[in-house]
Design an enzyme around this catalytic site. Structure first.
Site, PDB file in Angstrom:
ATOM      1  N   GLU A  52    -100.465  -9.226 -85.697  1.00  0.00           N
ATOM      2  CA  GLU A  52    -100.251  -8.577 -86.989  1.00  0.00           C
ATOM      3  C   GLU A  52     -99.357  -9.389 -87.921  1.00  0.00           C
ATOM      4  O   GLU A  52     -99.486  -9.311 -89.142  1.00  0.00           O
ATOM      5  CB  GLU A  52     -99.678  -7.172 -86.801  1.00  0.00           C
ATOM      6  N   PHE A 114     -97.494   8.103 -77.787  1.00  0.00           N
ATOM      7  CA  PHE A 114     -97.948   6.752 -77.469  1.00  0.00           C
ATOM      8  C   PHE A 114     -98.147   5.958 -78.763  1.00  0.00           C
ATOM      9  O   PHE A 114     -98.785   6.421 -79.695  1.00  0.00           O
ATOM     10  CB  PHE A 114     -99.259   6.812 -76.682  1.00  0.00           C
ATOM     11  N   GLN A 115     -97.610   4.782 -78.798  1.00  0.00           N
ATOM     12  CA  GLN A 115     -97.653   3.898 -79.968  1.00  0.00           C
ATOM     13  C   GLN A 115     -97.083   4.570 -81.214  1.00  0.00           C
ATOM     14  O   GLN A 115     -97.530   4.314 -82.326  1.00  0.00           O
ATOM     15  CB  GLN A 115     -99.065   3.360 -80.219  1.00  0.00           C
ATOM     16  N   LYS A 164    -103.169   9.822 -88.100  1.00  0.00           N
ATOM     17  CA  LYS A 164    -104.592   9.813 -87.762  1.00  0.00           C
ATOM     18  C   LYS A 164    -105.300  11.091 -88.219  1.00  0.00           C
ATOM     19  O   LYS A 164    -106.452  11.045 -88.654  1.00  0.00           O
ATOM     20  CB  LYS A 164    -104.740   9.618 -86.250  1.00  0.00           C
ATOM     21  N   MET A 482     -84.623 -29.626 -88.332  1.00  0.00           N
ATOM     22  CA  MET A 482     -83.522 -29.227 -89.204  1.00  0.00           C
ATOM     23  C   MET A 482     -82.329 -28.761 -88.379  1.00  0.00           C
ATOM     24  O   MET A 482     -81.174 -29.030 -88.715  1.00  0.00           O
ATOM     25  CB  MET A 482     -83.994 -28.138 -90.182  1.00  0.00           C
TER      26      MET A 482
END
Lengths: 584, 186
Positions: A52, A114-115, A164, A482
């Site tokens: 993502e 969940f999630q 949802k 760097m």
């Protein structure tokens, strides 16, 4: 009349109504209804990413190279948390994004489902604004408002969290014209009195300078055009931040090059010695100012910015002008022309004489080598071999990023995509894919370091799947360059964890992804190798083995003012004092 | 811009023209912030203060226009003038924020706070507490044989003073609402 449809369908309909052509995303349980709608249409293209974070950087690349908002669709929980780095990156660099996240159904919110993650809570300080939509009837209007907020005023990322059950439920669809956006209308016109005052200052200034930033790019191509007209008509020198490269062409006669910590000597010295500084859409970032107390001590400072909170945040300015760069420049030109196009010509000539002296220092000079590829040389050759082509460059973060800004020249806005504010390693590869999706036939090159590149290398799969012929030009020094440079200057050459051990064979890696790999370590063969990369019709991973211990100069050491730049290794002894050492 | 205490769209002068920008003297300012009464708006305001390291001395929030879904947040904060101006500008750019007023610099304002004090004691102390409450126009809203709950309204300074007096007389609990403020006149 509002049409009845499911929330999931509304998302797709609203995207169509907003003119969205492509969505970068990754499916999951909480966004399945939206993915089902995406499956059943062909107007909006979906680019399936591998992570993502990659989706958000791709959307950033898309947005920065087109000026249109980038759109992201990810699932709840880990989908949303993985997107967070990209959101902050876009927030820091003022990039318009609209990010959709799925959420557990409303009746499960707060149960540690969940999630489930508190996405709006987590992303509240990471977005310009965000919404949790609990009512399908309000979904379409919220989406249209989100596009409005993301693109109005100072652009930025916004996020819409959609449970949802809201996606499944049916509600009334509100079109973009019916959506209420009146309460968020940032002022774009600058105060004409202040603009006239600036013209007063411009007419008499002896040592003026334009200091421009990403605000010019964000204001649109028209703003860059006006800037060019203004700069060329006045003959004032112009420098730009990392974010603003391309707004004024590098081939323009008034161009001094980038300023800042690794900016050009002439640009920084001109900033330090000027008597009129005209800041156009930049924000006095700490990479630019160096030690605040000694920042451009003799100048009057004007600041054009659309965000009131940018004005007087770091540097006190004498003349703030609140408004959109394009609108303000238009008025500024009008007033200046109407008053007879006056500048202080004799003083200006003397000022350019002084600048010519600084330019003669040739601050980008480096020790050439016939045996090893110097990173600067690699970029000079890349520049030479792509000259004249409409070329889009993205970068990762580190030395290579600064060298790219120094050695590549940008003739047009929206051609340079780099993570400026947040400094996100792993930005460049996905960003290059986003650019290529927006400009399928253009030459898109990601100038990378090997360590940054590895952070999101999984997105090569996306490049191959969507036939995005992005060129990954990796300056491989087997070091976190760097970090290594700072350890050399600051930490007694104790190179703690700053080397890249167990690197993959990039050529084999390219083959494993199904694209082309090229490796080059010989300066004599570099041109041919780069040409091979440019000629190949598909994604390329170019492993350019460069000098391992090259330092990036010039450099304003932390905590030092502009006029105490160091130009090369010889000057680094004790360059950073104890006070500077605590700065980043 | 309301946020900068200058006319909206005007940029001919900034507040800095009026004051010394380098003044590091901290002062207390009462800000009235009018916001859409939507989920998370208070978190946005508080998050701004914690995220950018500003102080909150007092904060009150309640819906003030039910039909218009507007809430009023009153914040008492302290900082140098530069910091206060930055706070106002930062508040002004939160999307659901409609207006930011600095009541401390925009003319005179009325500031009030309500507090409840529970004072336990018997005998002489109890009588003294009741006598002082009368002087401060605090009213008794709960009473047992061993305790009082006083309700008092006034400026934060008045409530501080009352608290100082109650402490030796058996003060065991305090609840304060924080400051609500309005500008005087129209």
């Amino acid at each position: 009349m509002s049409r009845a449809m499911t929330g999931a369908k509304m998302v797709v309909q609203a995207l169509k109504d907003q003119g969205v052509e492509v969505v970068f995303g990754y499916p999951g349980g909480a966004v399945l209804p939206i993915y089902d709608e995406i499956f059943q249409q062909n107007d909006i293209k979906h680019v399936l990413v591998r992570h993502e974070q990659g989706a958000v950087h791709m959307a950033e690349g898309y947005a920065r190279s087109t000026g249109k908002p980038g759109v992201v669709l990810v699932t709840s929980g880990p989908g949303a948390t993985n997107a967070v780095t990209g959101l902050v990156d876009a927030l820091m660099d003022s990039i318009p994004l609209v990010v959709f996240t799925g959420q557990v159904p409303t009746f499960m919110i707060g149960t540690d489902g969940f999630q489930e993650a508190d996405t709006v809570g987590i992303t509240r300080p990471c977005t310009k604004h965000n919404w949790l939509v609990k009512d399908t009837d309000k979904l379409a209007e919220t989406i249209h408002q989100a596009f409005h907020v993301a693109t109005s005023g100072r652009p930025g990322p916004v996020l819409i969290d959609i449970p949802k059950d809201v996606q499944f439920a049916t509600g009334g669809y509100t079109g973009p014209k019916q959506a209420r956006t009146d309460h968020y209308q940032p002022k774009v016109k600058g105060d004409i009195e202040a603009i006239t005052k600036l013209v007063d200052l411009m007419e008499t200034a002896e040592r003026p300078i334009f200091y421009t930033g990403g605000g010019v790019i964000n204001s649109g191509p028209g703003a860059s055009q006006l800037l060019r007209e203004l700069v060329d008509a006045t003959g004032f020198p112009i420098t730009s931040t990392l974010m603003g490269l391309g707004a004024y062409p590098a081939s323009g006669k008034s161009w001094l090059g980038m300023l800042g910590m690794h900016g050009l000597y002439e640009a920084n010295l001109a900033m330090h010695d000027c008597d009129l500084m005209i800041n156009i859409g930049a924000r006095f970032d700490d990479r630019i100012t160096g030690r605040i107390a000694d920042f451009s001590p003799q100048s009057k400072k004007a600041h054009i910015d659309i965000d009131a909170s940018s004005i007087n945040k770091v540097i006190h300015v004498d003349l703030p002008i609140l408004g959109d760069v394009g609108h303000v420049l238009e008025d500024l030109l009008k007033v200046w022309k109407a008053r007879g196009r006056k500048v202080n010509k004799p003083a200006l000539d003397a000022w350019w004489g002084k600048i010519a002296g600084w330019k003669a220092r040739n601050c980008l000079a480096y020790a050439p080598s016939t045996t090893t590829i110097k990173p600067q040389y690699a970029l000079e050759r890349l520049e030479a071999l792509t000259k004249g082509r409409d070329r889009y460059i993205t970068t990762e973060v580190g030395q290579h990023q600064m060298w790219a800004a120094q050695f590549l020249s940008f003739e047009a806005p929206n051609r340079w995509m780099t993570s400026g504010g947040l400094g996100t390693m792993g930005y460049g590869l996905p960003a290059s894919i986003g650019v290529q999706v927006a400009h399928p036939d253009a030459l898109v090159i990601n100038v990378a370091g090997e360590a940054s590149w590895l952070m999101n290398m999984q997105e090569m799969g996306t490049a191959v799947q969507f036939r995005a012929p992005v060129k990954q030009f990796i300056l491989n020094n087997e070091r976190l360059g760097m970090v290594r440079q700072w350890q050399q200057l600051l930490h007694g050459e104790r190179y703690s964890q700053s080397w890249s051990e167990a690197l993959p064979d990039f050529v084999k890696l390219a083959e494993a992804f199904g694209c082309k790999g090229i490796q080059c370590s010989d300066p004599a063969k570099l041109d041919d190798a780069i040409q091979e990369m440019l000629d190949y019709d598909g994604p390329v991973i170019f492993d350019c083995l460069v000098e391992k211990h090259e330092n990036c100069f010039p450099m304003i050491p932390s905590g030092k003012p502009h006029n105490e730049m160091i130009l090369g290794d010889a000057e680094t002894e004790g360059a950073i004092g104890a006070k500077g050492a605590v700065l980043v | 811009m309301a946020a900068l205490n200058i006319k909206k769209g005007s940029s001919s002068h900034s507040a800095y023209d009026l004051r010394d920008p380098h003044a590091q003297v901290e002062s207390s300012h009462t800000l009235a912030v009018l916001v859409d009464n939507e989920a998370g708006v208070l978190a946005r305001v508080i998050g701004l203060f914690s995220g950018r390291g500003y102080n909150i001395d007092s904060l009150t929030v309640a819906e003030v226009d039910h039909k218009g879904h507007r809430s009023r947040i009153t914040i008492v904060t302290r900082g140098s003038l530069a910091v206060i101006d930055q706070i106002k500008a930062q508040l002004g750019r939160i999307v659901p924020v409609h207006e930011v007023h600095d009541l401390t610099v925009e003319g005179r304002a009325v500031e009030r706070e309500l507090a409840l004090f529970k004072v336990a004691g018997t005998g002489e102390k109890r009588v003294e507490a009741l006598r002082l409450a009368d002087i401060f126009r605090a009213s008794v809203v709960d009473s047992t044989l061993e305790s009082f709950v006083f309700e008092i309204t006034g400026t934060p300074e008045k409530i501080d003073a009352f608290a100082d007096l109650m402490r030796p007389l058996g003060l065991i609990d305090v609840a304060r609402t924080g400051v609500a403020a309005l500008s005087r006149g129209v």
